[in-house]
Motif scaffolding. Sequence first.
Motif, short mmCIF file in Angstrom:
data_model
loop_
_atom_site.label_atom_id
_atom_site.label_comp_id
_atom_site.label_asym_id
_atom_site.label_seq_id
_atom_site.Cartn_x
_atom_site.Cartn_y
_atom_site.Cartn_z
N ALA A 112 8.37 8.71 6.57
CA ALA A 112 7.51 7.96 7.48
C ALA A 112 7.74 8.47 8.89
O ALA A 112 8.86 8.81 9.26
CB ALA A 112 7.81 6.47 7.39
N THR A 113 6.69 8.54 9.65
CA THR A 113 6.81 8.95 11.05
C THR A 113 5.96 7.99 11.88
O THR A 113 4.75 7.92 11.70
CB THR A 113 6.30 10.39 11.24
OG1 THR A 113 6.97 11.22 10.30
CG2 THR A 113 6.58 10.87 12.65
N ARG A 140 1.66 3.89 12.90
CA ARG A 140 2.22 4.39 11.64
C ARG A 140 1.45 5.62 11.20
O ARG A 140 0.65 5.56 10.27
CB ARG A 140 2.15 3.31 10.58
CG ARG A 140 2.94 2.08 10.95
CD ARG A 140 2.45 0.85 10.19
NE ARG A 140 3.00 -0.35 10.80
CZ ARG A 140 4.24 -0.80 10.54
NH1 ARG A 140 5.01 -0.18 9.69
NH2 ARG A 140 4.67 -1.89 11.15
N ALA A 141 1.70 6.75 11.87
CA ALA A 141 0.91 7.96 11.63
C ALA A 141 1.14 8.49 10.22
O ALA A 141 0.21 8.92 9.55
CB ALA A 141 1.26 9.02 12.66
N GLY A 155 -2.92 11.76 9.51
CA GLY A 155 -1.47 12.02 9.56
C GLY A 155 -1.06 13.35 8.99
O GLY A 155 0.13 13.66 8.92
N LYS A 156 -2.02 14.18 8.61
CA LYS A 156 -1.66 15.42 7.93
C LYS A 156 -0.90 16.39 8.83
O LYS A 156 0.06 17.02 8.40
CB LYS A 156 -2.90 16.09 7.31
CG LYS A 156 -4.03 16.37 8.29
CD LYS A 156 -5.29 16.83 7.56
CE LYS A 156 -6.32 17.39 8.52
NZ LYS A 156 -6.83 16.44 9.51
N ASP A 168 -2.03 -1.51 13.25
CA ASP A 168 -2.04 -2.74 12.48
C ASP A 168 -2.83 -2.50 11.20
O ASP A 168 -3.93 -3.02 11.03
CB ASP A 168 -2.70 -3.84 13.35
CG ASP A 168 -2.65 -5.18 12.65
OD1 ASP A 168 -1.79 -5.35 11.77
OD2 ASP A 168 -3.49 -6.04 12.99
N PRO A 169 -2.29 -1.68 10.29
CA PRO A 169 -3.05 -1.36 9.08
C PRO A 169 -3.25 -2.59 8.21
O PRO A 169 -2.42 -3.49 8.20
CB PRO A 169 -2.17 -0.31 8.38
CG PRO A 169 -0.83 -0.44 8.96
CD PRO A 169 -0.96 -1.07 10.30
N PRO A 170 -4.39 -2.64 7.51
CA PRO A 170 -4.68 -3.82 6.70
C PRO A 170 -3.73 -3.93 5.51
O PRO A 170 -3.15 -2.93 5.08
CB PRO A 170 -6.11 -3.57 6.22
CG PRO A 170 -6.27 -2.09 6.27
CD PRO A 170 -5.42 -1.61 7.40
N ALA A 171 -3.59 -5.14 5.00
CA ALA A 171 -2.79 -5.34 3.80
C ALA A 171 -3.53 -4.72 2.63
O ALA A 171 -4.73 -4.48 2.69
CB ALA A 171 -2.58 -6.82 3.56
N GLY A 172 -2.80 -4.45 1.57
CA GLY A 172 -3.43 -3.90 0.38
C GLY A 172 -3.76 -2.43 0.57
O GLY A 172 -3.06 -1.71 1.28
N CYS A 173 -4.84 -1.99 -0.07
CA CYS A 173 -5.25 -0.59 0.02
C CYS A 173 -5.92 -0.34 1.35
O CYS A 173 -6.79 -1.09 1.77
CB CYS A 173 -6.20 -0.26 -1.13
SG CYS A 173 -6.94 1.37 -0.99
#
Lengths: 363, 301, 347
Positions: free
Chosen positions: A26-27, A37-38, A61-62, A296-301
């Motif tokens: 994780a970076t 959270r890239a 993030g690649k 703030d990424p969403p929960a789940g997928c």
Amino acid sequence: MRSKKTTRDFGTDSYAGPLLEVNDVATHFKTPRGLVRAVDGVSFTLERGKTLGIVGESGCGKSVLSKSIMGLLPPRNVVRSGSIRYNGEEIGSAKASEMAGIWGTEMSMVFQDPMTALNPVMKVGKQITESLRYHLDVSKSFANETATELLRSVGIPEPARRVSQYPFEFSGGMRQRVMLAVALACGPKILFADEPTTALDVTIQAQILDLLDEQQRERFMAMILVTHDLGVVAGRADEIAVMYAGKIVEKAPTRALFSSMRHPYTEALFKSIPKLALPSHSHLESIPGRPPDLVDPPAGCRFAARCPYAQPICTEVEPPLIQQDELAHVAACHFPVGTEAGNEALARNKAAGVVAADSKVGG
Amino acid sequence: MADKVKVEKAATKKLGIAGVLSLAWMTFVSLVAFLAPWLPFDDYATSHLEALKVGPFIAPGFPLGGDQRGVDMVDKLVWGIRNSMMVALGAIALGFLLGGTAGLIAGYFKGKVDTVITGAMSMLLAIPQLVLAIALVAVLASPYIGSDGMNQFPSNGRKMIVLIFALGVVTAPVVGRITRANTLVWSQRDFVLAAKAQGAKNFRIIFREVLPNVAPAMFSIALLGIAVIMVAEAGISFAGAGLPADVPSLGNIIVGGQSLLLLGTPHIVFEPVIVIFLTVTSLNFLGDIVRARFDVREAAV
Amino acid sequence: MAGSGKAHLRDAHAALLRVEDLLVEFPVGRSGLKVHAVTGISFDVLPGETLGLVGESGCGKSTTGKAIMQLPAPTGGSVVFEGKELTGTKGRALRNIRTRMKMIFQDPISSLNPRRKVEDIIAEGLSIWKLGTKAEQQAKVDELMLDCGMDPAMQRGKRPHQFSGGQCQRISIARALVTDPKIIICDEPVSALDVSVQAQVLNLLEEMKDRYGLTLIFIAHDLAVVKNVSDRVVVMYLGKICEVGPPDILYSRPAHPYTQALLAAIPVPDPDVNPVDRPTLGGEIPSPVSPPSGCRFRTRCPLAQDICASEEPIIHEVSAGQYVACHFPMGAGDKLPMPTATGAKEL
């Protein structure tokens, strides 16, 4: 400034495991807006001499991933975690001084823009020999010969004359060749190619990709080819990892990926490419909306909001990367494309009138 | 198309303690300067015997002491600030009017127009600026022979206007060069071409498309410019070409007090120096903050 | 490919836009040398048609687009729009024509003024020409925002940096449509976008074209994108036209060696196509300051003969609707020879 190699020796060929093992890397970047959270938990392995294609769109993030593996990110405001094992040795938490022994000799990188990656006021020959003399402690004349030879091998005409020229005297394609020569100088075992041809014209792109192929085969070098273009990796990578919003969503041997795409994002990405084989004016399938905010990424997928297969569970439970029909084929989806569950989910959405594909809002 | 980490810039940043103090000081100084005639201050010519050559915090009622003629330093500084500010604001306004316009025109039209304007600005810049300003004052505000054959001395008002004009002329080429550089950058953007492609006239494009983008940077330059001009005004006073002694400015208060510097009344010099120092420092801070704040974030594609 | 000639031009009265012998040259510093950006190209566009201009960097495609808009005016040649000659037109008359001939640019960020609100950016065309009342302008802006997939109530007052690249291109499209133009010149409108967003914008352009009865000139370096939107494609190389034809014919049996090489070089998202088995072009694009004599493609052409250096090929018809500027056009099924060395040839 000559300094002797003081770092650990990574060249143990006796190690039988994979050349590179990346585990849950994780970076994150600290920004005034919060933690970005890239790259958020990426794992893969890379065998000697093989090519892994990493595909994704802007902001997935690649590029951060490859820089993070090489330890090229500035220490300030960056939080790295996870394990990176090179030749069996853990380098995930190595300091820059320790990584200096790896850069060039074990891992090298080719960047998208050769003009900014090359030093504009240093002759290209010097740029090639610098790393040689630093790492391998060879004589000046030997280094010069090697530089000329390297320029010849990357297809630069009249290498003996060109070694004493500056980067601005080269065209875009030639500069990319020079950068490759710099990267190859110390015989790395892994080459990171970060969008190496994005800035080039198609005919030149084809030349450079062929050259990368040829050099890789001759040197039995592993390669991580980072690109936004599925076409670039299709004919050249052994394995492809598709990234979305900081995560690998699908990874498979190239043929398996193209013959049975399991993740809806992979499928959607593929479908949105205009293809030469299609007649003109064919309607393109686009992906509605835009990728999530990585603060703030969403929960789940993370793809759920744009996914035509999405069901309520997708916004609640994050799907793990699980094996699909083939051993090496993994995808992170509750309702994989082409499976019974996937077909059912799609049909259910269609019946309910939830057509995520090509909604006009967003973009 | 590299993965860019979008870092929100200074727009969300707080002013910071330095910013707050700077803003407070400038608000105070500006209010004093603008409202001086309506505030209960004495005229700067009013002498008080009990304040004669008195240091600060000694005589009751004269917190900053008095000068060699018994004028309350508070009164003197208030009027000094007012006059110095008027000169600085006037000069910067003139400098921006002349230099800004020239820079916009040169940067937008390029070519021959640019060559001529840039050439003229380079020539002005080649003359040491203080010398140029003093020379302008000397030519325009020296005594002249009137119609009655007698020596006529220019009025104080005329002297101030001439000083503003001289400092403005000196400022113009500096402002002009910065404006031109900014204009060159912005007028290469596609939205300028897009405006042309819609049929907009050049002056509409300059005012609607280019100027709003150039202006924020210029505003921060203006704040720094005021600071520079306040210092320059003091310099000119030393050369004897500043405001006359009976019109106090921060510069000529210092000049008036310097002979007494070692004779027990250093506060006459130090007080205006401190005012100048605080003002210049505050303006520098605010200039930086303004620039950072107006930096429009352009989201990565 | 020094393709001069006008065999591919159609009836002058039917064309909405007709470009003949367009010449654009720029001085190189003060050296007295010239960049031959566009050298004598001709083409026409019929009403309702989408003409694709395709080629690699330095082929002059963007320069051509701007020269049509007279931004700046071309060095020579003629541009006839709606029966009116644009070269030499100046001042108000020229500016007025720009209400009916619009342009969309490549860079979604650079082409929008960061200090202006979206509604003002879109309404600018109306505001310049004082068309309609304030309320009418507002209504038009709202209508266009809706058409282009934006939410006027929410987004009208925002500024460009609050939008993604794809949305910025939507704003650009709305801005172009506001004065009901006849023709829009799209200069690489999707090159800066991710593929999934690119598809959204391409679909939107097609939709708007139908709804507003537009004619498009679509400039791009991506052959697949150009094929998708175009009715007729012009392939350019180093300031000249190589080949002109309907996309389905041109892409299935390219007659010009360059067209074929260009098609072969595109990375195909199909693992069964081995890229190494396809012919690649050696060498690089020559400098437009001193372009090669005769056919400009000859220095990289695997089929080049002596005549290609001495004589410029003239555009001629090789099959119905397909025109090529080559001394040795390729027939159906002909393949370029594979290059002998993978390295680049010195030119």
